[in-house]
Design an enzyme around this catalytic site. Sequence first.
Site, PDB file in Angstrom:
ATOM      1  N   GLY A   4      12.712  -9.085   6.966  1.00  0.00           N
ATOM      2  CA  GLY A   4      14.006  -8.751   6.301  1.00  0.00           C
ATOM      3  C   GLY A   4      14.115  -9.409   5.005  1.00  0.00           C
ATOM      4  N   THR A   6      13.128  -8.259   1.889  1.00  0.00           N
ATOM      5  CA  THR A   6      13.571  -6.986   0.860  1.00  0.00           C
ATOM      6  C   THR A   6      14.940  -6.355   1.073  1.00  0.00           C
ATOM      7  OG1 THR A   6      11.299  -6.920   0.316  1.00  0.00           O
ATOM      8  CG2 THR A   6      12.644  -5.163  -0.461  1.00  0.00           C
ATOM      9  N   GLU A  78       9.556 -10.657  -4.133  1.00  0.00           N
ATOM     10  CA  GLU A  78       7.866 -11.302  -4.055  1.00  0.00           C
ATOM     11  C   GLU A  78       8.012 -12.447  -4.962  1.00  0.00           C
ATOM     12  OE1 GLU A  78       6.156  -9.992  -1.949  1.00  0.00           O
ATOM     13  OE2 GLU A  78       6.957  -8.184  -1.443  1.00  0.00           O
ATOM     14  N   ALA A  79       8.853 -13.225  -4.937  1.00  0.00           N
ATOM     15  CA  ALA A  79       8.989 -14.464  -6.148  1.00  0.00           C
ATOM     16  C   ALA A  79       7.846 -15.214  -6.012  1.00  0.00           C
ATOM     17  CB  ALA A  79      10.332 -15.296  -5.758  1.00  0.00           C
ATOM     18  N   GLN A  80       7.022 -15.308  -4.696  1.00  0.00           N
ATOM     19  CA  GLN A  80       5.993 -16.162  -4.522  1.00  0.00           C
ATOM     20  C   GLN A  80       4.853 -15.803  -5.558  1.00  0.00           C
ATOM     21  OE1 GLN A  80       6.761 -13.757  -2.326  1.00  0.00           O
ATOM     22  NE2 GLN A  80       4.989 -12.608  -1.600  1.00  0.00           N
ATOM     23  N   ILE A 123      -2.445  -8.112  -1.514  1.00  0.00           N
ATOM     24  CA  ILE A 123      -1.579  -7.098  -1.101  1.00  0.00           C
ATOM     25  C   ILE A 123      -1.426  -6.254  -0.076  1.00  0.00           C
ATOM     26  CG2 ILE A 123      -0.143  -5.397  -2.206  1.00  0.00           C
ATOM     27  CD1 ILE A 123       0.178  -8.031  -3.819  1.00  0.00           C
TER      28      ILE A 123
HETATM   29  N1  LIG Z   1       5.481  -5.452  12.778  1.00  0.00           N
HETATM   30  C1  LIG Z   1       6.176  -4.558  11.744  1.00  0.00           C
HETATM   31  N2  LIG Z   1       5.327  -3.679  11.375  1.00  0.00           N
HETATM   32  C2  LIG Z   1       6.312  -2.857  10.450  1.00  0.00           C
HETATM   33  N3  LIG Z   1       7.540  -3.172  10.241  1.00  0.00           N
HETATM   34  C3  LIG Z   1       8.150  -3.886  10.773  1.00  0.00           C
HETATM   35  C4  LIG Z   1       7.496  -4.799  11.349  1.00  0.00           C
HETATM   36  N4  LIG Z   1       8.341  -5.864  11.935  1.00  0.00           N
HETATM   37  C5  LIG Z   1       9.558  -5.359  11.423  1.00  0.00           C
HETATM   38  N5  LIG Z   1       9.353  -4.365  10.778  1.00  0.00           N
HETATM   39  C6  LIG Z   1      10.423  -3.700   9.962  1.00  0.00           C
HETATM   40  O1  LIG Z   1      10.636  -4.245   8.715  1.00  0.00           O
HETATM   41  C7  LIG Z   1      12.142  -4.286   8.238  1.00  0.00           C
HETATM   42  C8  LIG Z   1      12.007  -5.327   7.160  1.00  0.00           C
HETATM   43  O2  LIG Z   1      11.396  -5.012   6.207  1.00  0.00           O
HETATM   44  P1  LIG Z   1      11.605  -5.773   4.641  1.00  0.00           P
HETATM   45  O3  LIG Z   1      13.156  -6.135   4.515  1.00  0.00           O
HETATM   46  O4  LIG Z   1      10.729  -5.101   3.714  1.00  0.00           O
HETATM   47  O5  LIG Z   1      10.789  -7.149   5.272  1.00  0.00           O
HETATM   48  P2  LIG Z   1      10.091  -8.234   4.035  1.00  0.00           P
HETATM   49  O6  LIG Z   1      10.750  -7.980   2.856  1.00  0.00           O
HETATM   50  O7  LIG Z   1      10.599  -9.801   5.010  1.00  0.00           O
HETATM   51  O8  LIG Z   1       8.616  -8.055   4.411  1.00  0.00           O
HETATM   52  C9  LIG Z   1      12.603  -4.728   9.786  1.00  0.00           C
HETATM   53  O9  LIG Z   1      13.896  -4.169   9.582  1.00  0.00           O
HETATM   54  C10 LIG Z   1      11.801  -3.524  10.586  1.00  0.00           C
HETATM   55  O10 LIG Z   1      12.266  -2.380  10.828  1.00  0.00           O
HETATM   56  C1  LIG Z   2       1.000 -13.673   4.198  1.00  0.00           C
HETATM   57  C2  LIG Z   2       0.698 -13.354   2.956  1.00  0.00           C
HETATM   58  C3  LIG Z   2       0.914 -12.280   2.406  1.00  0.00           C
HETATM   59  N1  LIG Z   2       0.553 -11.794   0.992  1.00  0.00           N
HETATM   60  C4  LIG Z   2       1.226 -10.648   0.289  1.00  0.00           C
HETATM   61  C5  LIG Z   2       1.290  -9.515   1.242  1.00  0.00           C
HETATM   62  C6  LIG Z   2       2.491  -8.607   0.922  1.00  0.00           C
HETATM   63  O1  LIG Z   2       1.984  -7.960  -0.340  1.00  0.00           O
HETATM   64  C7  LIG Z   2       3.302  -9.600   0.116  1.00  0.00           C
HETATM   65  C8  LIG Z   2       4.486 -10.165   1.123  1.00  0.00           C
HETATM   66  O2  LIG Z   2       5.378  -9.109   1.259  1.00  0.00           O
HETATM   67  P1  LIG Z   2       6.623  -9.075   2.250  1.00  0.00           P
HETATM   68  O3  LIG Z   2       7.627  -8.247   1.460  1.00  0.00           O
HETATM   69  O4  LIG Z   2       6.958 -10.157   2.799  1.00  0.00           O
HETATM   70  O5  LIG Z   2       6.239  -8.085   3.260  1.00  0.00           O
HETATM   71  O6  LIG Z   2       2.520 -11.039   0.033  1.00  0.00           O
HETATM   72  C9  LIG Z   2      -0.424 -12.438   0.421  1.00  0.00           C
HETATM   73  O7  LIG Z   2      -0.906 -12.219  -0.718  1.00  0.00           O
HETATM   74  N2  LIG Z   2      -0.993 -13.585   1.181  1.00  0.00           N
HETATM   75  C10 LIG Z   2      -0.388 -13.830   2.394  1.00  0.00           C
HETATM   76  O8  LIG Z   2      -1.193 -15.116   2.818  1.00  0.00           O
END
Ligand SMILES: Nc1ncnc2c1ncn2[C@@H]1O[C@H](COP(=O)(O)OP(=O)(O)O)[C@@H](O)[C@H]1O
Ligand SMILES: Cc1cn([C@H]2C[C@H](O)[C@@H](COP(=O)(O)O)O2)c(=O)[nH]c1=O
Length: 172
Positions: A4, A6, A78-80, A123
Amino acid sequence: MFSGKTTTLLRRILSERETGKKVAVIKSDKDDRYCAESIVTHDGEKFPCWALPDLSSFKERFGFDAYRNRLDVIGIDEAQFFGTSTSFAAKPLMRRLASRCEVCGKRASFTLRKTEERATELIGGAEVYMPVCRSHYVSGQGVLETARAVLDASSQRNATHDVAAISLYPPV
Ligand SMILES: Nc1ncnc2c1ncn2[C@@H]1O[C@H](COP(=O)(O)OP(=O)(O)O)[C@@H](O)[C@H]1O
Ligand SMILES: Cc1cn([C@H]2C[C@H](O)[C@@H](COP(=O)(O)O)O2)c(=O)[nH]c1=O
């Protein structure tokens, strides 16, 4: 991933904008998963953003004058990928969020990569990664390694059979 981050950023940016603040959102241009010019949550919510190769290019791209006079809040997704997780004072900028383990539903603090790629940066979304708890991260790695070893061995055996079939096939 999937915790969550984003979504939380989007909510915060929208609420800052509702109070009259001028906002801008930045993400790394490496993240081209869903849309090049927006941040997009895994649920498909979007907000327009500046997709940049590095943070230092923002001022110039946004305009020095606009940056100084017409901007109150900057959100970074995606600050990482910008190599930034601490403030100028080396204090963590992050608040930890967690998803649910896809196997058991417990709090997931780990991300399991389902593919064989070993590069730190890769990605991707749910087709590549799954959120897991510590225990399923450890067992998941084991299962993936065993599955890969079995598949490798079986593809080597098939290759041997193919060679044998080719060399036996022509009539003598
Ligand atoms: N395993 C999963 N596969 C796909 N979508 C998921 C999964 N787990 C959670 N989600 C959805 O992703 C949403 C969070 O998305 P997002 O805010 O883009 O997360 P993050 O930026 O941390 O990756 C959750 O509210 C949920 O609906
Ligand atoms: C664990 C992991 C993730 N990444 C990449 C994959 C996605 O493009 C982003 C994470 O985006 P999200 O908003 O948290 O879904 O990072 C990566 O490059 N390497 C890793 O080990």
